[in-house]
Design a protein around this motif. Sequence first.
Motif, PDB file in Angstrom:
ATOM      1  N   ALA A   7       0.834  -1.212   0.000  1.00 34.89           N
ATOM      2  CA  ALA A   7       0.000   0.000   0.000  1.00 34.89           C
ATOM      3  C   ALA A   7       0.866   1.259   0.000  1.00 34.89           C
ATOM      4  O   ALA A   7       0.601   2.256  -0.697  1.00 34.89           O
ATOM      5  N   ILE A   8       1.945   1.209   0.792  1.00 38.26           N
ATOM      6  CA  ILE A   8       2.850   2.371   0.843  1.00 38.26           C
ATOM      7  C   ILE A   8       3.513   2.592  -0.510  1.00 38.26           C
ATOM      8  O   ILE A   8       3.654   3.722  -0.992  1.00 38.26           O
ATOM      9  N   PHE A   9       3.966   1.484  -1.159  1.00 34.22           N
ATOM     10  CA  PHE A   9       4.630   1.569  -2.453  1.00 34.22           C
ATOM     11  C   PHE A   9       3.697   2.164  -3.499  1.00 34.22           C
ATOM     12  O   PHE A   9       4.084   3.053  -4.293  1.00 34.22           O
ATOM     13  N   LEU A  10       2.446   1.758  -3.520  1.00 35.86           N
ATOM     14  CA  LEU A  10       1.481   2.286  -4.492  1.00 35.86           C
ATOM     15  C   LEU A  10       1.201   3.771  -4.237  1.00 35.86           C
ATOM     16  O   LEU A  10       1.027   4.567  -5.167  1.00 35.86           O
ATOM     17  N   ALA A  11       1.172   4.121  -2.974  1.00 38.28           N
ATOM     18  CA  ALA A  11       0.930   5.534  -2.638  1.00 38.28           C
ATOM     19  C   ALA A  11       2.064   6.405  -3.146  1.00 38.28           C
ATOM     20  O   ALA A  11       1.885   7.527  -3.658  1.00 38.28           O
ATOM     21  N   ILE A  12       3.321   5.848  -2.997  1.00 42.46           N
ATOM     22  CA  ILE A  12       4.481   6.615  -3.486  1.00 42.46           C
ATOM     23  C   ILE A  12       4.406   6.763  -4.985  1.00 42.46           C
ATOM     24  O   ILE A  12       4.686   7.844  -5.552  1.00 42.46           O
TER      25      ILE A  12
END
Length: 421
Positions: A7-12
């Motif tokens: 989720a963090i990677f997609l947000a970045i």
Amino acid sequence: MNSSDLAIFLAILAAVGIFLFLIRRASEKQSTVRDRLERPDEEVDASAQQPARPAAEERARPTRGKPRPEGKPEAKADARPKARPKAKIDADDEAPDDEAEAEPAATADAAPADETRLREGLAKTRGGFVARLSRLFARKQIDADVLDELEQVLFSADIGPKTADRLFQSIKSRLSKDQLTDPEAVWAEIRQQSMAILDVDAAPLDFSSQKPFVLLTIGVNGVGKTTTIGKLAAKLRAEGKRVLLGAGDTFRAAAVEQLVIWGDRAGAPVVKGKEGGDPSSVIFDAIKRGVDEGFDVVICDTAGRLHTKVDLMEELKKVGRVCNKALPGSPHETWLVLDATTGQNAIQQAQMFKETMNITGIVLTKLDGTAKGGVILGISDELRVPVRYIGIGESVSDLREFDPHAFASALYAQTEPADAA
């Protein structure tokens, strides 16, 4: 990789995408602005002028009733700049031709205007010894003390001691005891005697009596000799005469150039030699050219300063002999130019020149700039030579033929007690 890390990677990735999108939009906007700024000026001017034309036509309708032709405003704008330079040239250069063209349009008002200008030119002289006389005669009755004061005023004026004594003695001898106590009677006697002094018996000036008429001008440097020649040339040219100038002052720096400028302005050619050369040879050439080419008047300038008084007088004698050699009987007139601002020194100069030259006329310059204009009485009384011209200003028209009656009237004008107080 667990679900939270994903989720963090997609947000970045989403944030980076949004950032790149914003940068691209900003770049496109900057490019658009740059294109607009680099468009040709003609397009901008054309777009700016589009709304102006209907407004101009709308303003024109109430006055004309129909659209004004486009050429009209341009013609009107062109006319204004042309008038301004002409007026400036007239004022700065005292153009002789413009004054000559204006003379035929003179009306009956010209004589009063001419008299007024003469009075204005003599205003400072009237503020000198004439005003002192006026204040003296403001009293209702004259006694012995007033006569003593009158003598002091006359002898302290710039009319010279000989002329002062002549005026004072005429008052005492010609007036009765009763008249001597009457200010009006004494005042009238001074005016009458002044006019008699100025009215020197001489033949009227006639530039047409000889062809060419040779006029020799003499005088020390600084009296306005060259300027007088230029103004006189302009006047004679305005009368239709062909005038030739001889630049005989070869010793003074820029004297020849000054005469050439006046000659160009008046339409009179100038014969000149080398700087520091022989003045007599220049004058000889000028007179010979005047004879050969049929000029009406030849006006010759001369040196006004050499190493000593003897040198100057000997040079002038030589010039006189050369004139007669070039044209027998010439010069037909020899005029001494004097500066009124020098006061009684002008009388001394006149006496000095008269010892050497046969002076036939006097030109008194700069009368408008001095309170010492009464020197004209002393000059006329000492030399018994007619005053031919006077200078009362800077313009060509301010060099005027001398009229003793008009001069005396202007000199003593407005000198009643009320005016003199």
